[in-house]
Scaffold this motif. Structure first.
Motif, short mmCIF file in Angstrom:
data_model
loop_
_atom_site.label_atom_id
_atom_site.label_comp_id
_atom_site.label_asym_id
_atom_site.label_seq_id
_atom_site.Cartn_x
_atom_site.Cartn_y
_atom_site.Cartn_z
N GLY A 1 35.01 40.49 44.40
CA GLY A 1 34.75 41.93 44.51
C GLY A 1 33.54 42.30 45.33
O GLY A 1 33.16 43.48 45.36
N LEU A 2 32.91 41.33 46.02
CA LEU A 2 31.70 41.63 46.78
C LEU A 2 31.95 42.65 47.89
O LEU A 2 31.19 43.60 48.05
N ALA A 3 33.02 42.44 48.67
CA ALA A 3 33.29 43.33 49.81
C ALA A 3 33.48 44.77 49.36
O ALA A 3 32.89 45.70 49.93
N GLY A 4 34.30 44.97 48.33
CA GLY A 4 34.50 46.32 47.81
C GLY A 4 33.23 46.91 47.23
O GLY A 4 32.97 48.12 47.36
N PRO B 1 31.67 54.83 40.10
CA PRO B 1 32.97 54.26 40.49
C PRO B 1 32.83 52.87 41.09
O PRO B 1 33.69 52.00 40.87
N THR B 2 31.77 52.63 41.85
CA THR B 2 31.53 51.31 42.43
C THR B 2 31.33 50.27 41.34
O THR B 2 31.88 49.16 41.41
N GLU B 3 30.54 50.63 40.31
CA GLU B 3 30.30 49.71 39.20
C GLU B 3 31.57 49.43 38.41
O GLU B 3 31.83 48.31 38.00
N VAL B 4 32.37 50.47 38.18
CA VAL B 4 33.61 50.30 37.42
C VAL B 4 34.53 49.32 38.13
O VAL B 4 35.04 48.36 37.53
N VAL B 5 34.76 49.53 39.42
CA VAL B 5 35.64 48.65 40.18
C VAL B 5 35.06 47.24 40.25
O VAL B 5 35.77 46.24 40.07
N LYS B 6 33.75 47.14 40.51
CA LYS B 6 33.10 45.83 40.61
C LYS B 6 33.23 45.04 39.32
O LYS B 6 33.63 43.86 39.33
N ARG C 1 35.36 45.44 36.82
CA ARG C 1 36.75 45.08 36.52
C ARG C 1 37.16 43.86 37.33
O ARG C 1 37.91 43.00 36.83
N MET C 2 36.71 43.76 38.57
CA MET C 2 37.04 42.61 39.40
C MET C 2 36.27 41.37 38.97
O MET C 2 36.79 40.25 38.99
N GLN C 3 35.02 41.55 38.56
CA GLN C 3 34.22 40.42 38.09
C GLN C 3 34.81 39.79 36.83
O GLN C 3 34.66 38.59 36.61
N LEU D 1 32.05 49.75 28.15
CA LEU D 1 32.78 51.00 28.38
C LEU D 1 33.48 51.00 29.73
O LEU D 1 34.57 51.56 29.87
N MET D 2 32.87 50.35 30.70
CA MET D 2 33.45 50.35 32.05
C MET D 2 34.64 49.40 32.18
O MET D 2 35.56 49.66 32.96
N VAL D 3 34.63 48.29 31.45
CA VAL D 3 35.69 47.29 31.62
C VAL D 3 36.81 47.42 30.60
O VAL D 3 37.81 46.70 30.69
#
Length: 316
Positions: free
Chosen positions: A98-101, A154-159, A161-163, A245-247
């Motif tokens: 998830g680094l690129a995103g 939103p960046t943290e949520v996506v990051k 979830r991918m991590q 909460l985010m994941v």
């Protein structure tokens, strides 16, 4: 015509000197004590909002990208430790997942933060008394954090979830989150994020600026790293709550911040609120030093590129 002479009485001279000395002592006594480092921004160059905004955006974006790229594996380990329930084993593969995103979000978020912080700081320093410079730095840090939060969350949520292995690409993550949870799913944990990051940003930048003003950043850089690390350790429980909460996704295991705390303490014990404290302290401690070092270096480079400074250097 008689020559002009000036007679000076020794007693009068001593009396005048004593009066001046007494007035000087009175002025020193009337001067208020300053408990924080101070700066007289009113005597500096005129306030140039667009210049400060431009240089802040460039410097902030550069510093954010460098820190995220260098320390992303530590951040992934921290996230996996905090997301794991009970004594689950932590997978150490795919630490750059998830680094690129994430960089696609970190770049504008860091740019917005510093782009808001720098003009706000300069404006507040011109408004507040000199001995309240710390209040100006705190306020500017909070304003920068609030502005950047609309991109950072939103960046943290996506990051995260991918991590934790929920998605294999940022576009897929965004599409699936919106499809299952709605647009608000991208802002899961927004309240806990503000609860942790707004005070953290404000305190961190205030400490940084005060040390920079009082002791010169180059000589006291190690103290900045320690202060950042201590702040990170103190806010670890809030970071754990934010991560959970985010994941959690559409499962909705936690109904909010307080329910999350109660559930974690009940099911896993109070110590679960300190999960990932080691990587957190390492990540924030090292990251703070790198961020501020790159930030100041980029700002100095941009300042040297200003037309007036280039013209001055040519004359010299």
């Amino acid at each position: 015509m008689a020559p002009f002479t000036l007679a000076v009485d020794a007693n009068s001279s001593f009396s005048l000197s004593s009066e001046l000395s007494n007035k000087k002592m009175q002025n020193l006594q009337l001067e208020p004590k300053r408990f924080f480092a101070s700066v007289n921004a009113r005597e500096e160059k005129p306030f140039d909002f667009l210049r400060l905004l431009f240089e802040g955006v460039i410097a902030g974006g550069t510093a954010g990208v460098v820190v995220e790229t260098a320390l992303y594996p530590i951040d992934t380990i921290k996230t996996r430790l905090q997301a794991a329930r009970g004594g689950g084993q932590i997978i150490l593969k795919g630490l750059y997942s998830g680094l690129a995103g994430n960089l696609a979000g970190v770049l504008p978020a860091s740019a917005v933060f510093v782009g808001v912080y720098e003009p706000a700081k300069q404006k507040l320093l011109r408004t507040f008394p000199e001995n309240l410079s710390a209040v100006a730095h705190l306020t500017a840090g909070a304003l920068g954090g609030m502005a950047a939060s609309f991109i950072r969350v939103p960046t943290e949520v996506v990051k995260q979830r991918m991590q934790t292995g929920q998605f294999n690409s940022a576009p897929n993550a965004v599409r699936m989150i919106v499809a299952k949870e709605g647009f608000k799913g991208l802002y899961a944990g927004y309240g806990s994020f503000l609860l942790r990051d707004l005070p953290f940003d404000a305190i961190q930048f205030c400490i940084y600026e005060q040390l920079r003003l009082g002791y010169k950043l180059a000589a006291k850089r190690d103290l900045i790293q320690i202060s950042s690390a201590l702040t990170g350790a103190i806010t670890t429980p809030l970071d754990v709550i934010k991560t959970r909460l985010m994941v959690q996704g559409s499962a909705n295991q936690y109904k909010g911040i307080f329910d999350c705390v109660q559930t974690i303490v009940r099911d896993e014990g109070p110590s679960a609120l300190l999960k990932g404290i080691g990587p957190t302290v390492m990540w924030i401690g090292i990251g703070g030093s790198i961020f501020f070092g790159v930030l100041e270096g980029t700002k100095r480079l941009l300042e040297q590129k200003r037309p007036e400074n280039q013209a001055r250097s040519k004359l010299e």
